[in-house]
Scaffold this motif. Sequence first.
Motif, short mmCIF file in Angstrom:
data_model
loop_
_atom_site.label_atom_id
_atom_site.label_comp_id
_atom_site.label_asym_id
_atom_site.label_seq_id
_atom_site.Cartn_x
_atom_site.Cartn_y
_atom_site.Cartn_z
N GLU A 100 0.81 -1.21 0.00
CA GLU A 100 0.00 0.00 0.00
C GLU A 100 0.84 1.26 0.00
OE1 GLU A 100 -2.89 -0.90 2.94
OE2 GLU A 100 -3.94 -2.12 1.44
N GLY A 135 4.58 4.09 -7.79
CA GLY A 135 3.66 5.03 -7.16
C GLY A 135 4.38 6.32 -6.82
N TYR A 290 1.82 3.85 -17.13
CA TYR A 290 0.66 3.04 -17.52
C TYR A 290 0.92 1.54 -17.44
CZ TYR A 290 -0.65 7.64 -18.94
OH TYR A 290 -0.93 8.98 -18.91
N SER A 292 0.87 -0.54 -14.98
CA SER A 292 -0.11 -1.30 -14.18
C SER A 292 -1.34 -1.60 -15.04
CB SER A 292 -0.50 -0.52 -12.93
OG SER A 292 -1.04 0.73 -13.28
N GLN A 293 -1.75 -0.66 -15.84
CA GLN A 293 -2.93 -0.89 -16.70
C GLN A 293 -2.62 -1.90 -17.80
OE1 GLN A 293 -4.31 3.00 -18.01
NE2 GLN A 293 -5.85 2.95 -16.39
N GLU A 297 -4.53 -4.03 -14.53
CA GLU A 297 -5.12 -3.33 -13.39
C GLU A 297 -5.93 -2.14 -13.89
OE1 GLU A 297 -5.08 -4.03 -10.12
OE2 GLU A 297 -4.04 -5.88 -10.62
N GLU A 298 -6.93 -1.78 -13.11
CA GLU A 298 -7.70 -0.59 -13.50
C GLU A 298 -6.93 0.68 -13.16
OE1 GLU A 298 -11.78 0.13 -12.06
OE2 GLU A 298 -12.07 -1.96 -12.75
N LYS A 299 -6.26 0.58 -11.99
CA LYS A 299 -5.61 1.75 -11.42
C LYS A 299 -4.31 2.10 -12.16
CE LYS A 299 -3.67 1.79 -7.09
NZ LYS A 299 -3.58 1.29 -5.75
N VAL A 301 -0.66 3.44 -11.77
CA VAL A 301 0.33 3.61 -10.70
C VAL A 301 1.58 4.24 -11.33
CG1 VAL A 301 1.67 2.47 -8.89
CG2 VAL A 301 -0.58 1.60 -9.48
#
Length: 430
Positions: A100, A135, A290, A292-293, A297-299, A301
């Motif tokens: 997280e 992140g 991009y 992570s997408q 993933e939707e998000k 990071v």
Amino acid sequence: MLQRIRGTQDMVDMRAYAALIDAVKQHAATHALAEISTPILEPTELFKRSLGLFTDVVSKEMYTINTSHEQDSRSTEESICIRPEMTASTMRAYFNNNIERAPWRVWAHGPVFRHERPQKGRFRQFHQINFEMIGAAHISHDAEMIAMLDSFLRDRLKLNNFSISLNFLGSPIDREVYKTILRKFLDEQPHLPQKIRERQETNILRIFDLKDEECQKILANAPVLTDYLSETSEKEWQQVRALLDQLGVAYTINPRLVRGLDYYNKTVFEFAGAGLGAQNAIGGGGRYDYLSQTLGEEKIVPSIGAAFGIERLLLSLENNPEFVLPTPPPMTVIAPFAPEQLPVALTLATALRTHNICCEALLDGGSIKSMLRKANKYHATYVILIGEDEQKNGYVTLKHMAASTEEKVDMAQLINHMVMLVHEQKHHED
Ligand code: HAM
């Protein structure tokens, strides 16, 4: 004897490698980067999605294993591969482990595999030091990352014969706008080499990676992406440069630097070493908002990272007198004269080792002369001779090799005596 696989290496002297990793550990500690390790085996899909199907790494260089297993009378097919890089794995690990924290500041080192044509500085199994900040949305992280790498080479490794190339790939929209302009430029050329035509279809930005003269001549006049950035991107591009200037990091802008992997956007950079021949890229990286997408993933990071090639760093360090390997601890050799003294020699070696004294007992016999020759070859600081008389009377003959002196030491006093000598020796060397 069988030979090792082409493009792999036997590392029979790991001292420089270990010193390099020690330097990274110290550097990472001051930059709050935690060490991680991810598997060498990964699903093939991870790299197909992230690096891009038309990149050299995915289309030509991946070691892929298609496995089929029988389990509970069902057969499962799986395509796995031996990792060709570490960034996609790090992003996967970020999600798989529900991290997280953002930014997640991590580093790793280990083997990486690409089926390339081997040459000086280019291997099929090579090693990378990989840094990622997952992140890390603000563009100032880009300057932070580049400054961290620059300082690693300069301050920790004492390297100064390297240069940094910098470019900005903008946002996906910037790139779409630019691709249209680039396509138009290419369409207007009276003659286009086959290689450019091929890449124009698959991954147009990578035409800038084509190194042959004919292509370079055309590309020298091609429009460059940084001239077509949106206002927001232009501002960020300026910010990265201003921050690097402020941090005193020297760089050259190369508007044709595109990098060989598809996940990058915004800042990209490469570190080149001097005197390394054709394979002079010692490291490279960039932002990958991009990824992570792309991995499902939707998000979003937003992240930034880089990797250095360990072999190429070691080559750069080879002739660098300022990069000194740590001196090994003083070595003690125990020389038993005959098989009867072997047990006492081994017992003594064990006792010395538990007191952190580096020692080797010569258990294979031989004349005193040959054992002393061996001790010299091992650069022994001390030699403990144990003969029949020594054993019978409970003492040893301790030779101080540098001074060519010797003394008799009572067996009961020996450990304390050695601890004191080694301590003094270390103190003297420091
Ligand atoms: P890369 O530029 O493909 O980037 O590789 C990084 C470094 O690995 C190169 O600069 C080079 O020093 C070394 N290297 C690459 N191929 C070989 C080879 N065949 N033999 C020896 N050394 C080699 C990446 O791998 C990205 N994952 C870097 C990154 C991290 N980007 C964001 N985060």
